[in-house]
Scaffold this motif. Structure first.
Motif, short mmCIF file in Angstrom:
data_model
loop_
_atom_site.label_atom_id
_atom_site.label_comp_id
_atom_site.label_asym_id
_atom_site.label_seq_id
_atom_site.Cartn_x
_atom_site.Cartn_y
_atom_site.Cartn_z
N UNK A 70 -20.42 1.16 3.80
CA UNK A 70 -19.43 0.79 2.79
C UNK A 70 -18.39 -0.11 3.44
N UNK A 71 -18.25 -1.37 2.99
CA UNK A 71 -17.32 -2.30 3.66
C UNK A 71 -15.85 -1.91 3.53
N UNK A 72 -15.51 -1.03 2.62
CA UNK A 72 -14.09 -0.68 2.45
C UNK A 72 -13.53 -0.01 3.69
N UNK A 73 -14.38 0.69 4.46
CA UNK A 73 -13.89 1.35 5.67
C UNK A 73 -13.52 0.35 6.76
N UNK A 74 -13.99 -0.89 6.62
CA UNK A 74 -13.63 -1.94 7.57
C UNK A 74 -12.51 -2.81 7.01
N UNK A 75 -12.63 -3.20 5.74
CA UNK A 75 -11.71 -4.17 5.15
C UNK A 75 -10.32 -3.57 4.91
N UNK A 76 -10.25 -2.40 4.29
CA UNK A 76 -8.95 -1.82 3.93
C UNK A 76 -8.09 -1.54 5.17
N UNK A 77 -8.61 -0.93 6.23
CA UNK A 77 -7.75 -0.75 7.42
C UNK A 77 -7.28 -2.07 8.01
N UNK A 78 -8.11 -3.13 7.95
CA UNK A 78 -7.68 -4.44 8.43
C UNK A 78 -6.49 -4.95 7.62
N UNK A 79 -6.56 -4.82 6.31
CA UNK A 79 -5.44 -5.26 5.47
C UNK A 79 -4.18 -4.44 5.75
N UNK A 80 -4.35 -3.15 5.97
CA UNK A 80 -3.19 -2.31 6.25
C UNK A 80 -2.54 -2.70 7.57
N UNK A 81 -3.37 -2.98 8.59
CA UNK A 81 -2.80 -3.40 9.87
C UNK A 81 -2.11 -4.75 9.76
N UNK A 82 -2.69 -5.67 8.98
CA UNK A 82 -2.08 -6.98 8.77
C UNK A 82 -0.73 -6.83 8.07
N UNK A 83 -0.69 -6.00 7.03
CA UNK A 83 0.57 -5.79 6.31
C UNK A 83 1.62 -5.15 7.21
#
Length: 339
Positions: A317-330
């Motif tokens: 599931x790509x959300x386990x990779x994408x969402x943490x990346x967005x959170x770290x960027x924010x």
């Protein structure tokens, strides 16, 4: 035509112009968004099969049995010592079989001993096993030696060396129990990587519970006292660390609380808690002690398979990779924003 070209040039220049915001320079280009291409899988699913999960369990069982054997030796419980030493060697051999069998070229397993790389959990784990195996092997061979050979020079030497070897194996056993958790958490698999603060405690508690379960299952009831106490301590550590991991992982915790991994780990918790309770209340009833030990062994195995399955599921599931990346960027943008 000239007006159109000048308008185009002006828009290009404006897009490339830096401007000041809050005392710092930023590009006018909007920030990049991290997303999966059409929701497709980003990470490759681990090529490991069930043998790696079995390797995780058998290695932990060996470590727990070695620790219990050392305690039984120091307190004069010969039958519990014998069962635990033999269990430590048998599960170690099984662990090595599963690990080597999963290699792409099993006949080249010895190449892992060519270097010692502190930054590599696999390299360090190989050397930890190399330091643990001889002690566990000597202690177990002393138990397997026939009585008629104990009077020979070799027999006396092996009998004398059994205790130091068993204590050495017990000293290295915590590393054997926990290094596989470090190995998993150093991969890019989200459910394993995000759980790096908790997995070593889960695996160490599981190893202690499984070693105690083997002692309760195979040793006489009269000598099972240390195994019962170790079962309660190991089960408490495993369950507490597992629950804490689920609650604090955030999004990655969903991999452990949904689907097949959730089923495996819930049954693991039921069996582990049931085995620990049985260790306390079973008294001198042989069948109850043995059943509690078997429950602890099964619970430990299901814990390892559940963790393994959770990691595999999190790569699909790509959300386990994408969402943490967005959170770290924010988080980085909020930290860099002016007051």
């Amino acid at each position: 035509m000239r007006e159109k070209l000048s308008d185009t040039d002006a828009s290009d220049r404006n897009a490339q112009t830096r401007h000041r915001r809050g005392g710092r320079e930023d590009m006018a280009v909007p920030p990049a968004e991290f997303r999966s291409y059409y929701g497709r899988q980003i990470l490759k699913t681990p090529v490991w099969n069930w043998m790696i999960a079995a390797y995780l369990f058998s290695g932990g069982l060996s470590a727990g049995s070695a620790m219990l054997a050392a305690g039984a030796d120091l307190t004069g419980r010969t039958e519990l010592r014998r069962v635990s030493r033999l269990g430590a060697l048998a599960s170690l051999l099984a662990s090595m079989y599963f690990l080597i069998g999963d290699l792409g070229r099993p006949e080249r397993f010895h190449h892992m001993l060519r270097v010692a790389k502190p930054s590599s959990p696999m390299s360090m784990g190989t050397w930890i096993l190399g330091g643990y195996g001889p002690g566990a092997g000597v202690a177990a061979l002393a138990e397997l030696m026939p009585r008629r050979l104990r009077r020979t020079r070799l027999g006396r030497l092996l009998t004398w060396a059994a205790r130091p070897a068993g204590l050495e194996a017990a000293a290295v056993a915590p590393g054997v129990a926990s290094y596989t958790a470090v190995l998993l958490s150093q991969t890019a698999v989200p459910a394993w990587h995000e759980a790096h603060p908790y997995l070593p405690f889960v695996f160490t508690g599981s190893a202690a519970a499984s070693g105690a379960g083997l002692g309760m299952l195979a040793a006489p009831v009269s000598q099972s006292g240390p195994a019962r106490r170790m079962a309660v301590a190991g089960a408490a550590l495993e369950v507490a660390a597992s629950r804490t991991m689920e609650q604090r992982l955030g999004l990655a915790g969903e991999a452990y609380t949904t689907g097949r991994p959730h089923t495996l780990r819930r049954w693991s918790e039921i069996l582990t808690v049931g085995g620990a309770v049985g260790a306390v209340v079973s008294g001198d009833r042989r069948w109850a002690v043995a059943a509690s030990g078997a429950a602890l062994l099964a619970g430990s195995a299901l814990q390892r398979f559940g963790v393994f399955e959770a990691g595999v599921a999190s790569t699909k599931d790509p959300k386990y990779v994408v969402v943490p990346q967005r959170e770290r960027l924010a988080a980085r943008q909020n930290t860099a924003a002016p007051v």
